[in-house]
Design a protein around this motif. Structure first.
Motif, PDB file in Angstrom:
ATOM      1  N   ASP A  44       0.806  -1.223   0.000  1.00  0.00           N
ATOM      2  CA  ASP A  44       0.000   0.000   0.000  1.00  0.00           C
ATOM      3  C   ASP A  44       0.840   1.275   0.000  1.00  0.00           C
ATOM      4  O   ASP A  44       0.333   2.358   0.289  1.00  0.00           O
ATOM      5  N   LEU A  45       2.128   1.155  -0.356  1.00  0.00           N
ATOM      6  CA  LEU A  45       2.994   2.332  -0.301  1.00  0.00           C
ATOM      7  C   LEU A  45       2.470   3.464  -1.179  1.00  0.00           C
ATOM      8  O   LEU A  45       2.448   4.633  -0.768  1.00  0.00           O
ATOM      9  N   GLU A  46       2.036   3.135  -2.401  1.00  0.00           N
ATOM     10  CA  GLU A  46       1.588   4.187  -3.314  1.00  0.00           C
ATOM     11  C   GLU A  46       0.323   4.878  -2.812  1.00  0.00           C
ATOM     12  O   GLU A  46       0.034   6.007  -3.214  1.00  0.00           O
ATOM     13  N   GLU A  47      -0.424   4.227  -1.949  1.00  0.00           N
ATOM     14  CA  GLU A  47      -1.644   4.842  -1.423  1.00  0.00           C
ATOM     15  C   GLU A  47      -1.358   5.799  -0.268  1.00  0.00           C
ATOM     16  O   GLU A  47      -2.191   6.655   0.043  1.00  0.00           O
ATOM     17  N   ARG A  48      -0.186   5.657   0.368  1.00  0.00           N
ATOM     18  CA  ARG A  48       0.100   6.486   1.535  1.00  0.00           C
ATOM     19  C   ARG A  48       1.341   7.353   1.366  1.00  0.00           C
ATOM     20  O   ARG A  48       1.634   8.199   2.210  1.00  0.00           O
ATOM     21  N   ALA A  49       2.088   7.165   0.283  1.00  0.00           N
ATOM     22  CA  ALA A  49       3.309   7.942   0.068  1.00  0.00           C
ATOM     23  C   ALA A  49       2.968   9.409  -0.154  1.00  0.00           C
ATOM     24  O   ALA A  49       1.874   9.756  -0.611  1.00  0.00           O
ATOM     25  N   ASP A  57      -1.200  21.870 -10.504  1.00  0.00           N
ATOM     26  CA  ASP A  57      -1.015  20.496 -10.968  1.00  0.00           C
ATOM     27  C   ASP A  57      -2.267  19.664 -10.768  1.00  0.00           C
ATOM     28  O   ASP A  57      -3.011  19.830  -9.780  1.00  0.00           O
ATOM     29  N   ALA A  58      -2.497  18.732 -11.682  1.00  0.00           N
ATOM     30  CA  ALA A  58      -3.508  17.698 -11.473  1.00  0.00           C
ATOM     31  C   ALA A  58      -2.968  16.686 -10.478  1.00  0.00           C
ATOM     32  O   ALA A  58      -1.764  16.401 -10.456  1.00  0.00           O
ATOM     33  N   LEU A  59      -3.861  16.139  -9.638  1.00  0.00           N
ATOM     34  CA  LEU A  59      -3.456  15.180  -8.615  1.00  0.00           C
ATOM     35  C   LEU A  59      -4.010  13.808  -8.930  1.00  0.00           C
ATOM     36  O   LEU A  59      -4.926  13.652  -9.746  1.00  0.00           O
ATOM     37  N   GLU A  60      -3.470  12.813  -8.251  1.00  0.00           N
ATOM     38  CA  GLU A  60      -3.904  11.441  -8.479  1.00  0.00           C
ATOM     39  C   GLU A  60      -5.138  11.088  -7.656  1.00  0.00           C
ATOM     40  O   GLU A  60      -5.592   9.955  -7.685  1.00  0.00           O
ATOM     41  N   VAL A  61      -5.673  12.033  -6.897  1.00  0.00           N
ATOM     42  CA  VAL A  61      -6.901  11.818  -6.136  1.00  0.00           C
ATOM     43  C   VAL A  61      -7.984  12.731  -6.696  1.00  0.00           C
ATOM     44  O   VAL A  61      -7.719  13.882  -7.073  1.00  0.00           O
ATOM     45  N   ASP A  62      -9.209  12.229  -6.800  1.00  0.00           N
ATOM     46  CA  ASP A  62     -10.294  13.009  -7.393  1.00  0.00           C
ATOM     47  C   ASP A  62     -10.697  14.184  -6.512  1.00  0.00           C
ATOM     48  O   ASP A  62     -10.883  15.296  -6.986  1.00  0.00           O
ATOM     49  N   GLU A  63     -10.868  13.932  -5.222  1.00  0.00           N
ATOM     50  CA  GLU A  63     -11.206  15.014  -4.308  1.00  0.00           C
ATOM     51  C   GLU A  63     -10.709  14.660  -2.915  1.00  0.00           C
ATOM     52  O   GLU A  63     -10.561  13.492  -2.556  1.00  0.00           O
ATOM     53  N   ALA A  64     -10.433  15.695  -2.169  1.00  0.00           N
ATOM     54  CA  ALA A  64      -9.900  15.485  -0.825  1.00  0.00           C
ATOM     55  C   ALA A  64      -9.934  16.795  -0.066  1.00  0.00           C
ATOM     56  O   ALA A  64     -10.062  17.884  -0.645  1.00  0.00           O
ATOM     57  N   HIS A  75     -10.753  22.331   0.389  1.00  0.00           N
ATOM     58  CA  HIS A  75     -11.238  21.187  -0.379  1.00  0.00           C
ATOM     59  C   HIS A  75     -10.710  21.305  -1.798  1.00  0.00           C
ATOM     60  O   HIS A  75     -10.774  22.372  -2.421  1.00  0.00           O
ATOM     61  N   ILE A  76     -10.142  20.222  -2.322  1.00  0.00           N
ATOM     62  CA  ILE A  76      -9.651  20.224  -3.694  1.00  0.00           C
ATOM     63  C   ILE A  76     -10.385  19.153  -4.483  1.00  0.00           C
ATOM     64  O   ILE A  76     -10.846  18.143  -3.934  1.00  0.00           O
ATOM     65  N   ASP A  77     -10.478  19.395  -5.778  1.00  0.00           N
ATOM     66  CA  ASP A  77     -11.243  18.506  -6.646  1.00  0.00           C
ATOM     67  C   ASP A  77     -10.403  18.151  -7.869  1.00  0.00           C
ATOM     68  O   ASP A  77     -10.515  18.778  -8.916  1.00  0.00           O
ATOM     69  N   GLY A  78      -9.500  17.207  -7.696  1.00  0.00           N
ATOM     70  CA  GLY A  78      -8.727  16.697  -8.823  1.00  0.00           C
ATOM     71  C   GLY A  78      -7.468  17.465  -9.165  1.00  0.00           C
ATOM     72  O   GLY A  78      -6.594  16.937  -9.844  1.00  0.00           O
TER      73      GLY A  78
END
Length: 609
Positions: A44-49, A57-64, A75-78
């Motif tokens: 799970d390293l890539e999920e928590r790194a 920049d675009a992020l690898e998470v849709d929203e957070a 709040h960010i959206d992508g």
């Protein structure tokens, strides 16, 4: 056209190219050893790194949701908005673990104007007030001299701390830590509280009478007097507040130093219960030895005060070594991130046919990511602090490092890849925050793409007269230009053949290799007659350097006073490397005729540029 070598899932390159673009295959045995050391990252390293990005920049998470450094929740959206604040934040997606979000400007801070300056081996630059070694009081004097001459910076050797033992490590490039400074550099009579004790200053100054710098004698003398000052004065409320502000990191360093005085410089040999910094026995030790722990913290407070005063009003470029001692404080603190049974170095090249082993353990790339890059962040930030500049030794190590398995020769290693884009962005963020320029020491074998990435991120390249085929006038603008470094011959040593004679004495090459090396360097000083004096050779070299359009022009004090001996001769283990004092006291430098000529030459070069 060369192609990049194949890299496996552990980040190990199967082959490497030398300076002549000849390809060498890495032994299967070496690859297997390194794979075992690196180990498998968790699934799970890539999920928590950590995520390292720039505003927009675009992020690898849709929203957070992002908890920013100042406590604000966004709040960010992508993607990150263009105005997203720089810094170290925490990102929490609706599903998944909390992750560090590092937002970087992407480029280092750079000054608007060109400048010239002096490269200084501070330990060697002694004055009549020094206690056997150049100190921060001498740095202040050098800064004043440089400012009077119109210089814009000083470049100094690493000031990082070593083990506080009777036998002192001489090399500035093998420190115990890259986060704290060496108390050998304290000007004792300027430490807060020094006026409350008898310093016996004459005994301290007498240490400068020796032909070499005797760090062991200097530390013994300074430690005894500094301890008396500490117990008489203690730093008062100012030290207490500063110590509280530094928190756990300083406490950990001071505790390591205290344990070292009792149990030795290598934490691997300590009693087992003291080998982990978070162990209950370590906290109990610090409690029992509170006065000694406080003393080592107090030394760091005094060092910060003196460095801040010494650097005031001028950029002082501090040097970040590629690594640290395997038994030292940083290795103790970050032992879970380090590769065991491996050291870093360099493969064979034209200057060292056997390769090099520098003795420092490398950070395991995936474990560095899993540690949120904290070991790297702290090292960059601490070395950059308070002075306005940073030189990264062997900057290619941000891209790949030559790992040498224990028990083998330096030639039996392999390159291991690092997350260079993330590391460069972290350097840019710290540079931006500190308002500090960054120079990357990109000498030796530099693979394709490294200098391009440095330029993209605003790191200055490092160009040497001894190495470059092009005339200095054709060198890049975004660079620090110089003639030589601490590991290479001085102009006087080259011109008089004294350097070759010394290499011959210490057996660092065959007669053919030494002569070929000298001829190749002399080719960079065209137009000099065989009977030219040392002064003429030095003047010619700096006249050439002054034609470079580079942002920074750097001259060594060694060259400026006609010193024949280089500070360090790699491979000469029986030579007093890092222990040769400058032959001219600090007080006499401003009036030295050759030094004045060099200063005028470089100042004119900057003005014309």
């Amino acid at each position: 056209m060369t192609t990049k070598p194949t890299t496996d899932g552990w980040g190990i390159d199967a082959s490497w190219l030398d300076a002549l673009d000849e390809e060498h295959q890495v032994a299967h045995e070496t690859i297997e050893k390194l794979r075992a050391v690196i180990g498998e990252p968790p699934a799970d390293l890539e999920e928590r790194a950590p995520i390292v990005a720039r505003p927009g920049d675009a992020l690898e998470v849709d929203e957070a949701d992002v908890v920013c450094e100042d406590g604000e929740v966004r709040h960010i959206d992508g993607e990150l908005p263009p105005d997203f604040p720089l810094g170290y934040h925490w990102l929490q997606a609706p599903e998944g673990p909390r992750r560090r979000l590092i937002v970087s400007p992407g480029r280092c801070w750079l000054p608007e104007d060109r400048a010239w300056g002096w490269a200084v081996q501070l330990y060697a630059t002694r004055s009549r007030e020094s206690w056997g070694i150049g100190d921060l009081g001498d740095l202040r004097t050098l800064r004043q001299m440089a400012a009077d001459q119109g210089a814009g910076f000083l470049l100094i050797n690493p000031l990082h701390a070593v083990a506080p033992l009777a036998t002192q490590e001489a090399s500035p490039y093998l420190p115990a830590t890259r986060r704290f400074r060496n108390p050998l550099y304290l000007r004792v009579d300027e430490v807060p509280g020094a006026d409350t004790v008898d310093l016996e200053a004459d005994a301290g100054r007498a240490l400068s009478e020796g032909a070499l710098i005797d760090r062991d004698a200097v530390w013994a003398r300074k430690r005894e007097v500094l301890m008396r000052i500490f117990f008489a004065h203690g730093g008062g409320e100012a030290f207490t507040r500063w110590r509280e502000e530094q928190g756990r990191t300083l406490q950990e360093w001071a505790t390591w130093a205290a344990i070292t005085e009792e149990h030795g410089a290598d934490w691997h040999t300590w009693p087992e219960e003291l080998r982990r910094p978070d162990a209950p026995a370590v906290a109990a030790y610090a409690e029992r030895h509170g006065a000694v722990v406080a003393f080592h913290a107090w030394l760091q407070w005094a060092l910060e005060l003196q460095l801040t005063a010494a650097a005031a009003g001028m950029t002082v470029i501090q040097d970040l070594p590629i690594g640290f001692a395997g038994g030292g404080a940083d290795a103790w603190a970050w032992q879970e991130v380090l590769a065991d049974g491996v050291s870093v170095g360099a493969p064979p090249d034209a200057f060292n046919s056997a390769g090099q082993d520098w003795g420092s353990p490398p950070l395991i790339p995936w474990r560095l990511r899993d540690a949120d890059y904290e070991p790297f962040v702290q090292s960059i930030r601490a070395t950059m602090a308070g002075a306005g500049g940073l030189r990264i030794d062997h900057v290619m190590g941000l891209f790949r490092l030559w790992w040498v398995p224990a028990g083998g020769s330096a030639a039996d290693g392999a390159y291991v890849r690092y997350p260079a884009e993330d590391l460069l962005n972290i350097v840019a963020l710290e540079s931006h925050r500190a308002g500090a320029l960054v120079v990357g020491e990109d000498l030796g074998t530099v693979e394709d793409g490294v200098r391009e990435a440095m330029a993209e991120h605003g790191l200055l390249s490092y160009r040497l007269l001894w190495f470059e085929d092009d005339e200095p006038a054709a060198w890049p603008a975004e660079a620090m230009a110089a003639i030589t470094t601490h590991d290479l011959p001085t102009v006087a040593g080259l011109w008089t053949e004294a350097d070759v004679d010394e290499q011959r004495e210490h057996g660092t090459g065959t007669e053919e290799e030494l002569e070929r090396g000298r001829r190749s360097l002399l080719a960079h000083l065209p137009g000099l007659s065989d009977d030219a004096t040392v002064e003429q050779a030095v003047e010619q070299a700096h006249a050439l350097l002054a034609t470079a359009p580079s942002m920074l022009l750097s001259a060594t004090l060694d060259d400026a006073v006609g010193e024949q001996r280089r500070p360090n001769m790699p491979g000469a283990g029986d030579r007093p490397n890092w222990s040769l004092p400058l032959p001219v006291p600090v007080e006499e430098l401003p009036g030295h005729p050759l030094l004045q000529t060099v200063a005028r030459t470089l100042a004119e070069g900057v003005r014309k540029g």
